[in-house]
Design a protein around this motif. Structure first.
Motif, short mmCIF file in Angstrom:
data_model
loop_
_atom_site.label_atom_id
_atom_site.label_comp_id
_atom_site.label_asym_id
_atom_site.label_seq_id
_atom_site.Cartn_x
_atom_site.Cartn_y
_atom_site.Cartn_z
N GLY A 149 1.24 -17.48 2.30
CA GLY A 149 0.28 -17.75 3.37
C GLY A 149 0.92 -18.35 4.60
N ALA A 150 2.05 -19.04 4.41
CA ALA A 150 2.74 -19.64 5.55
C ALA A 150 3.26 -18.57 6.50
N VAL A 151 3.68 -17.44 5.94
CA VAL A 151 4.16 -16.34 6.77
C VAL A 151 3.00 -15.75 7.56
N ARG A 152 1.86 -15.58 6.92
CA ARG A 152 0.69 -15.05 7.62
C ARG A 152 0.25 -15.97 8.74
N LEU A 153 0.47 -17.26 8.58
CA LEU A 153 0.10 -18.22 9.62
C LEU A 153 1.13 -18.29 10.74
N GLY A 154 2.30 -17.65 10.52
CA GLY A 154 3.37 -17.74 11.51
C GLY A 154 4.07 -19.09 11.50
N ARG A 155 3.95 -19.82 10.37
CA ARG A 155 4.58 -21.14 10.23
C ARG A 155 5.35 -21.18 8.92
N PRO A 156 6.50 -20.50 8.84
CA PRO A 156 7.21 -20.38 7.55
C PRO A 156 7.52 -21.71 6.89
N ARG A 157 7.83 -22.74 7.67
CA ARG A 157 8.16 -24.04 7.06
C ARG A 157 6.95 -24.69 6.40
N ALA A 158 5.76 -24.23 6.73
CA ALA A 158 4.56 -24.79 6.09
C ALA A 158 4.53 -24.50 4.60
N ALA A 159 5.34 -23.52 4.15
CA ALA A 159 5.42 -23.23 2.72
C ALA A 159 5.94 -24.41 1.92
N LEU A 160 6.63 -25.34 2.59
CA LEU A 160 7.17 -26.52 1.91
C LEU A 160 6.11 -27.58 1.66
N ALA A 161 4.95 -27.48 2.30
CA ALA A 161 3.90 -28.48 2.12
C ALA A 161 3.34 -28.42 0.71
N ALA A 162 3.00 -29.58 0.16
CA ALA A 162 2.51 -29.67 -1.22
C ALA A 162 1.03 -30.05 -1.25
N ALA A 163 0.26 -29.32 -2.03
CA ALA A 163 -1.16 -29.61 -2.13
C ALA A 163 -1.43 -30.96 -2.78
N ALA A 164 -0.47 -31.46 -3.57
CA ALA A 164 -0.62 -32.76 -4.23
C ALA A 164 0.06 -33.88 -3.46
N ALA A 165 0.43 -33.63 -2.22
CA ALA A 165 1.11 -34.66 -1.42
C ALA A 165 0.17 -35.82 -1.13
N LEU A 166 0.73 -37.03 -1.11
CA LEU A 166 -0.07 -38.21 -0.77
C LEU A 166 -0.41 -38.24 0.72
N ASP A 167 0.46 -37.68 1.54
CA ASP A 167 0.20 -37.59 2.97
C ASP A 167 -0.89 -36.54 3.21
N ARG A 168 -2.00 -36.96 3.77
CA ARG A 168 -3.15 -36.05 3.90
C ARG A 168 -2.87 -34.92 4.88
N GLU A 169 -2.05 -35.17 5.88
CA GLU A 169 -1.72 -34.10 6.81
C GLU A 169 -0.91 -33.01 6.10
N GLU A 170 0.07 -33.42 5.28
CA GLU A 170 0.84 -32.44 4.53
C GLU A 170 -0.04 -31.68 3.55
N ALA A 171 -0.91 -32.40 2.84
CA ALA A 171 -1.80 -31.73 1.89
C ALA A 171 -2.72 -30.76 2.61
N GLY A 172 -3.19 -31.13 3.81
CA GLY A 172 -4.03 -30.23 4.59
C GLY A 172 -3.29 -28.98 5.00
N GLU A 173 -2.00 -29.14 5.34
CA GLU A 173 -1.19 -27.97 5.68
C GLU A 173 -1.05 -27.05 4.47
N ALA A 174 -0.85 -27.63 3.29
CA ALA A 174 -0.75 -26.82 2.08
C ALA A 174 -2.05 -26.07 1.80
N VAL A 175 -3.18 -26.71 2.07
CA VAL A 175 -4.47 -26.04 1.89
C VAL A 175 -4.59 -24.87 2.86
N ALA A 176 -4.19 -25.07 4.11
CA ALA A 176 -4.25 -23.98 5.09
C ALA A 176 -3.39 -22.80 4.65
N VAL A 177 -2.22 -23.09 4.09
CA VAL A 177 -1.34 -22.03 3.60
C VAL A 177 -2.02 -21.29 2.44
N ALA A 178 -2.60 -22.03 1.52
CA ALA A 178 -3.27 -21.40 0.37
C ALA A 178 -4.46 -20.54 0.82
#
Length: 334
Positions: free
Chosen positions: A96-125
């Motif tokens: 999904g990160a490729v479809r968003l045009g943000r390849p590095r977003a693939a590194l974001a974790a849905a279980a991250a404590l940082d809510r911004e990172e977790a939100g990025e992972a949700v967007a990728v999913a």
């Protein structure tokens, strides 16, 4: 005598369930890239990838992270053209990160404590779910990410394992799992928040989110954590995916028993039945240490299976591995 006009007509015959498929994960594209580098390819990389999959005899594909990410823009149109002859069964959420045009977003974790990172992972999913819907896939495989702060303990336990020192000293493995147990609760809560949004979208699109066996023991979920997540989302399109070589590595490192992993993750609709030997996964059945026929038998009836090749395999070995996974015995679980 009953009036035939008032009789209830017999129900129509139930449609036969589609037979389970054996998917080929696109990690085999590493071997394809080597052949292209040797000047053996005349088609585009995307076209040759699909042609090789068909030559192997694949009846479905799992679009997995790796080469598929770099080929995605040209791969999707090819897949749509060949949708009937070579369907996509599953898509890795990280694509999904490729479809968003943000390849590095693939590194974001849905279980991250940082809510911004977790939100990025949700967007990728969510982008991966849209991709899966476009391609007619059934599943999106979502890795939740690691428990933070355990990197050094993991590397120590892994180095200890690779030196063959576990037989004499299990202290690094015990220390890792003790620390993980103390820290995992907050990550599980974060995963619940993220999954709530992802599973809601999956339900709307009539897709299923799969949680694979962790590749590293510091990642979520363990079998017990998986039970908690499934209990929270009971009835929702959230299922486990057994990754047999990942479960084998956790067992070999004395971090989670193979039996516990197999029984915890094997009742999902898709299982990776590649073989594993030590830290190396993705081997053809019979070339590692797993009893894959026994594992295949405990899958639920109708479960799909896949071969996810080790990147170092040659194309001939990929073909042999895929055929061996497809030939594993059918499920006997009821």
């Amino acid at each position: 005598m009953a009036d035939p006009l008032l009789e209830t007509p017999p129900p129509p015959p139930a449609a036969a369930a589609a037979p389970p498929r054996c998917a080929l994960a696109t990690t085999f594209a590493y071997a394809l890239a080597r052949s292209l580098a040797a000047g053996q390819g005349e088609q585009s990389a995307a076209g040759q990838l699909l042609s090789v999959a068909q030559q192997v005899g694949a009846t479905a594909l799992h679009l997995s992270d790796g080469p598929a990410a770099t080929l995605l823009a040209t791969l999707v149109p090819e897949l749509l053209v060949r949708r009937d002859e070579l369907p996509v069964l599953a898509v890795d959420a990280s694509l999904g990160a490729v479809r968003l045009g943000r390849p590095r977003a693939a590194l974001a974790a849905a279980a991250a404590l940082d809510r911004e990172e977790a939100g990025e992972a949700v967007a990728v999913a969510l982008a991966a779910l849209a991709l899966a819907g476009e391609l007619g896939a059934k599943f999106v495989c979502l890795r939740l990410g690691p428990v933070a702060g355990l990197g050094s303990l993991w590397e120590r336990a892994r180095a200890h394992f690779l030196r063959g020192a576990l037989a004499e000293d299990e202290a690094p493995a015990e220390e890792l799992m003790s620390a993980r147990s103390a820290l995992a609760g907050r990550h599980l809560d974060a995963a619940l928040r993220s999954l709530d949004r992802v599973v809601t979208a999956a339900q709307r699109l009539e897709l299923t989110v799969l949680l694979p066996s962790p590749r590293r023991a510091i990642e979520l979920p363990t079998p017990i954590e998986l039970q908690a997540l499934r209990s929270e989302f009971r009835g929702a399109p959230l299922q486990p995916q057994l990754d047999a070589p990942a479960a084998h590595l956790a067992s070999a490192m004395h971090l989670c028993s193979l039996r516990e992993s197999v029984l915890g993750f094997s009742d999902g609709p898709l299982a990776n039945l590649s073989d594993g030997c030590g830290a190396v996964g993705g081997l053809p059945p019979g070339h590692g240490e797993l009893d894959l026929p026994a594992i295949a038998r405990v899958l639920p009836p109708g479960a799909h299976r896949e071969f996810a090749p080790w990147p170092a395999l040659r194309l001939a070995e990929v073909a042999a591995g895929y055929k061996a996974v497809a030939a594993l015995p059918p499920a006997t679980r009821r």
